[in-house]
Design a protein around this motif. Structure first.
Motif, PDB file in Angstrom:
ATOM      1  N   VAL A  69     -21.856   6.784 -19.346  1.00  0.00           N
ATOM      2  CA  VAL A  69     -20.449   7.030 -18.303  1.00  0.00           C
ATOM      3  C   VAL A  69     -19.939   5.557 -17.823  1.00  0.00           C
ATOM      4  CG1 VAL A  69     -20.318   7.510 -15.733  1.00  0.00           C
ATOM      5  CG2 VAL A  69     -21.970   8.991 -17.317  1.00  0.00           C
ATOM      6  N   ALA A  70     -20.870   4.592 -17.376  1.00  0.00           N
ATOM      7  CA  ALA A  70     -20.051   3.286 -16.960  1.00  0.00           C
ATOM      8  C   ALA A  70     -19.585   2.441 -18.356  1.00  0.00           C
ATOM      9  CB  ALA A  70     -21.235   2.368 -16.857  1.00  0.00           C
ATOM     10  N   THR A  71     -18.976   2.932 -19.197  1.00  0.00           N
ATOM     11  CA  THR A  71     -18.852   1.904 -20.450  1.00  0.00           C
ATOM     12  C   THR A  71     -17.942   3.145 -20.578  1.00  0.00           C
ATOM     13  OG1 THR A  71     -20.883   2.099 -22.235  1.00  0.00           O
ATOM     14  CG2 THR A  71     -18.445   1.880 -22.740  1.00  0.00           C
ATOM     15  N   ILE A  72     -17.516   4.150 -20.788  1.00  0.00           N
ATOM     16  CA  ILE A  72     -16.524   5.258 -20.715  1.00  0.00           C
ATOM     17  C   ILE A  72     -15.216   4.982 -19.637  1.00  0.00           C
ATOM     18  CG2 ILE A  72     -15.154   6.860 -21.311  1.00  0.00           C
ATOM     19  CD1 ILE A  72     -17.934   8.162 -22.112  1.00  0.00           C
ATOM     20  N   THR A  73     -16.030   5.246 -18.649  1.00  0.00           N
ATOM     21  CA  THR A  73     -15.185   4.724 -17.780  1.00  0.00           C
ATOM     22  C   THR A  73     -14.393   3.185 -17.421  1.00  0.00           C
ATOM     23  OG1 THR A  73     -17.095   4.133 -15.287  1.00  0.00           O
ATOM     24  CG2 THR A  73     -16.214   6.540 -15.818  1.00  0.00           C
ATOM     25  N   LEU A  74     -15.599   1.594 -17.621  1.00  0.00           N
ATOM     26  CA  LEU A  74     -14.530   0.543 -17.686  1.00  0.00           C
ATOM     27  C   LEU A  74     -13.820   0.269 -18.865  1.00  0.00           C
ATOM     28  CD1 LEU A  74     -18.293  -1.037 -17.342  1.00  0.00           C
ATOM     29  CD2 LEU A  74     -16.251  -1.413 -15.901  1.00  0.00           C
ATOM     30  N   ALA A  75     -13.702   1.297 -19.544  1.00  0.00           N
ATOM     31  CA  ALA A  75     -12.512   1.646 -20.834  1.00  0.00           C
ATOM     32  C   ALA A  75     -11.511   2.210 -20.265  1.00  0.00           C
ATOM     33  CB  ALA A  75     -12.954   2.342 -22.579  1.00  0.00           C
ATOM     34  N   ARG A  76     -11.744   2.926 -19.244  1.00  0.00           N
ATOM     35  CA  ARG A  76     -10.723   3.970 -19.144  1.00  0.00           C
ATOM     36  C   ARG A  76     -10.068   2.837 -18.193  1.00  0.00           C
ATOM     37  NH1 ARG A  76      -9.431  10.342 -19.172  1.00  0.00           N
ATOM     38  NH2 ARG A  76      -8.292   9.653 -17.681  1.00  0.00           N
ATOM     39  N   ALA A  77     -10.382   2.322 -17.674  1.00  0.00           N
ATOM     40  CA  ALA A  77     -10.455   1.504 -16.013  1.00  0.00           C
ATOM     41  C   ALA A  77      -8.747   2.517 -15.259  1.00  0.00           C
ATOM     42  CB  ALA A  77      -9.457   0.557 -16.924  1.00  0.00           C
ATOM     43  N   SER A  78      -8.746   3.621 -15.030  1.00  0.00           N
ATOM     44  CA  SER A  78      -7.594   3.903 -14.265  1.00  0.00           C
ATOM     45  C   SER A  78      -8.264   3.762 -12.184  1.00  0.00           C
ATOM     46  CB  SER A  78      -8.103   5.385 -14.978  1.00  0.00           C
ATOM     47  OG  SER A  78      -9.279   6.773 -14.320  1.00  0.00           O
ATOM     48  N   THR A  79      -7.609   4.544 -11.677  1.00  0.00           N
ATOM     49  CA  THR A  79      -8.512   4.025 -10.950  1.00  0.00           C
ATOM     50  C   THR A  79      -9.611   5.067 -10.286  1.00  0.00           C
ATOM     51  OG1 THR A  79      -6.026   4.293  -9.348  1.00  0.00           O
ATOM     52  CG2 THR A  79      -7.538   4.773  -8.035  1.00  0.00           C
ATOM     53  N   VAL A  80     -10.027   6.618 -10.645  1.00  0.00           N
ATOM     54  CA  VAL A  80     -10.421   7.649 -10.464  1.00  0.00           C
ATOM     55  C   VAL A  80     -11.998   6.764 -11.582  1.00  0.00           C
ATOM     56  CG1 VAL A  80     -11.329   9.713 -11.018  1.00  0.00           C
ATOM     57  CG2 VAL A  80      -9.497   9.732  -9.980  1.00  0.00           C
ATOM     58  N   SER A  81     -11.777   6.538 -12.773  1.00  0.00           N
ATOM     59  CA  SER A  81     -12.660   6.189 -13.528  1.00  0.00           C
ATOM     60  C   SER A  81     -12.992   4.539 -12.891  1.00  0.00           C
ATOM     61  CB  SER A  81     -12.050   6.232 -15.115  1.00  0.00           C
ATOM     62  OG  SER A  81     -11.287   5.029 -15.035  1.00  0.00           O
ATOM     63  N   ARG A  82     -13.019   4.121 -12.212  1.00  0.00           N
ATOM     64  CA  ARG A  82     -13.013   2.600 -11.587  1.00  0.00           C
ATOM     65  C   ARG A  82     -13.722   2.831 -10.494  1.00  0.00           C
ATOM     66  NH1 ARG A  82     -10.833  -2.593 -11.623  1.00  0.00           N
ATOM     67  NH2 ARG A  82     -11.089  -2.527  -9.827  1.00  0.00           N
ATOM     68  N   ARG A  83     -13.517   4.191  -9.472  1.00  0.00           N
ATOM     69  CA  ARG A  83     -14.739   4.642  -8.436  1.00  0.00           C
ATOM     70  C   ARG A  83     -16.159   5.222  -9.058  1.00  0.00           C
ATOM     71  NH1 ARG A  83     -11.129   7.728  -6.369  1.00  0.00           N
ATOM     72  NH2 ARG A  83      -9.851   6.119  -5.295  1.00  0.00           N
ATOM     73  N   LEU A  84     -15.861   5.934 -10.552  1.00  0.00           N
ATOM     74  CA  LEU A  84     -17.298   6.400 -10.699  1.00  0.00           C
ATOM     75  C   LEU A  84     -17.826   5.271 -11.557  1.00  0.00           C
ATOM     76  CD1 LEU A  84     -15.569   9.391 -12.510  1.00  0.00           C
ATOM     77  CD2 LEU A  84     -16.689   9.205 -10.795  1.00  0.00           C
ATOM     78  N   ALA A  85     -17.561   4.290 -12.495  1.00  0.00           N
ATOM     79  CA  ALA A  85     -17.745   3.656 -13.017  1.00  0.00           C
ATOM     80  C   ALA A  85     -18.936   2.556 -11.754  1.00  0.00           C
ATOM     81  CB  ALA A  85     -16.924   2.571 -13.305  1.00  0.00           C
ATOM     82  N   ALA A  86     -18.028   2.037 -10.174  1.00  0.00           N
ATOM     83  CA  ALA A  86     -18.627   1.656  -9.018  1.00  0.00           C
ATOM     84  C   ALA A  86     -19.578   2.669  -9.421  1.00  0.00           C
ATOM     85  CB  ALA A  86     -18.077   1.122  -8.112  1.00  0.00           C
ATOM     86  N   TRP A  87     -19.386   3.546  -9.130  1.00  0.00           N
ATOM     87  CA  TRP A  87     -20.706   4.066  -9.098  1.00  0.00           C
ATOM     88  C   TRP A  87     -22.143   4.558  -9.396  1.00  0.00           C
ATOM     89  CZ3 TRP A  87     -22.649   5.457  -4.551  1.00  0.00           C
ATOM     90  CH2 TRP A  87     -21.863   6.161  -3.538  1.00  0.00           C
ATOM     91  N   SER A  88     -21.642   4.232 -10.745  1.00  0.00           N
ATOM     92  CA  SER A  88     -22.883   4.031 -12.140  1.00  0.00           C
ATOM     93  C   SER A  88     -23.076   3.107 -11.796  1.00  0.00           C
ATOM     94  CB  SER A  88     -21.950   4.567 -13.307  1.00  0.00           C
ATOM     95  OG  SER A  88     -22.328   4.192 -14.853  1.00  0.00           O
ATOM     96  N   CYS A  89     -22.646   2.039 -11.948  1.00  0.00           N
ATOM     97  CA  CYS A  89     -23.235   0.483 -11.538  1.00  0.00           C
ATOM     98  C   CYS A  89     -23.967   0.885 -10.651  1.00  0.00           C
ATOM     99  CB  CYS A  89     -22.304  -0.520 -11.302  1.00  0.00           C
ATOM    100  SG  CYS A  89     -21.422  -1.045 -13.088  1.00  0.00           S
TER     101      CYS A  89
END
Length: 144
Positions: A69-89
């Motif tokens: 999840v962190a890999t995909i959301t960091l790579a997408r880097a949209s506003t929403v995916s960055r929020r998901l990346a933060a929660w994943s971290c």
């Protein structure tokens, strides 16, 4: 007359660029490697010896999911995916702390190590540091 506004999506594009370049590429690559390592390890452990340490092997699979999840959301880097990346971290870090502590206090629950047991000592403590670096990077790149 109203002030000129940036083209729609321009701020989003700049945010993506800041997130995915430089140190972001390294961060995404490390997450990708951990995704593959944790997924492969948990798959082999679950298929071959699940009865030996079901909790440990299941937790390795959970770790793999969060790394993916962190890999995909960091790579997408949209506003929403960055929020998901933060929660994943955040969840990853909590998992490392909780599993790391339990693996020391109740070692019989972990006859086989997980990615997160002993605070990630089997992986040079990278699982302990990686989510903190991820959160720092997300905050750092958000400022522009």
């Amino acid at each position: 007359m109203s002030p000129a506004k940036p083209a729609p999506g321009r701020d989003e594009d700049e945010l993506r660029e800041r997130t995915r370049t430089g140190g972001g590429r390294v961060l995404i690559a490390v997450y990708a490697v951990f995704s593959l390592a944790a997924a492969a390890r948990s798959f082999v452990q679950i298929v071959q010896r699940f009865d030996v340490a079901p909790i440990a092997f299941s937790l390795s699979a959970v770790a793999a999911v969060f790394y993916v999840v962190a890999t995909i959301t960091l790579a997408r880097a949209s506003t929403v995916s960055r929020r998901l990346a933060a929660w994943s971290c955040i969840i990853e870090f909590a998992g490392v702390i909780v599993v790391g502590t339990i693996s020391l206090v109740v070692p019989e629950w972990f006859p086989e190590p997980t990615v997160w047991s002993h605070y990630g000592s089997g992986y040079l403590f990278i699982p302990l540091v990686l989510p903190l670096v991820g959160l720092w990077w997300l905050r750092h790149t958000a400022r522009g």
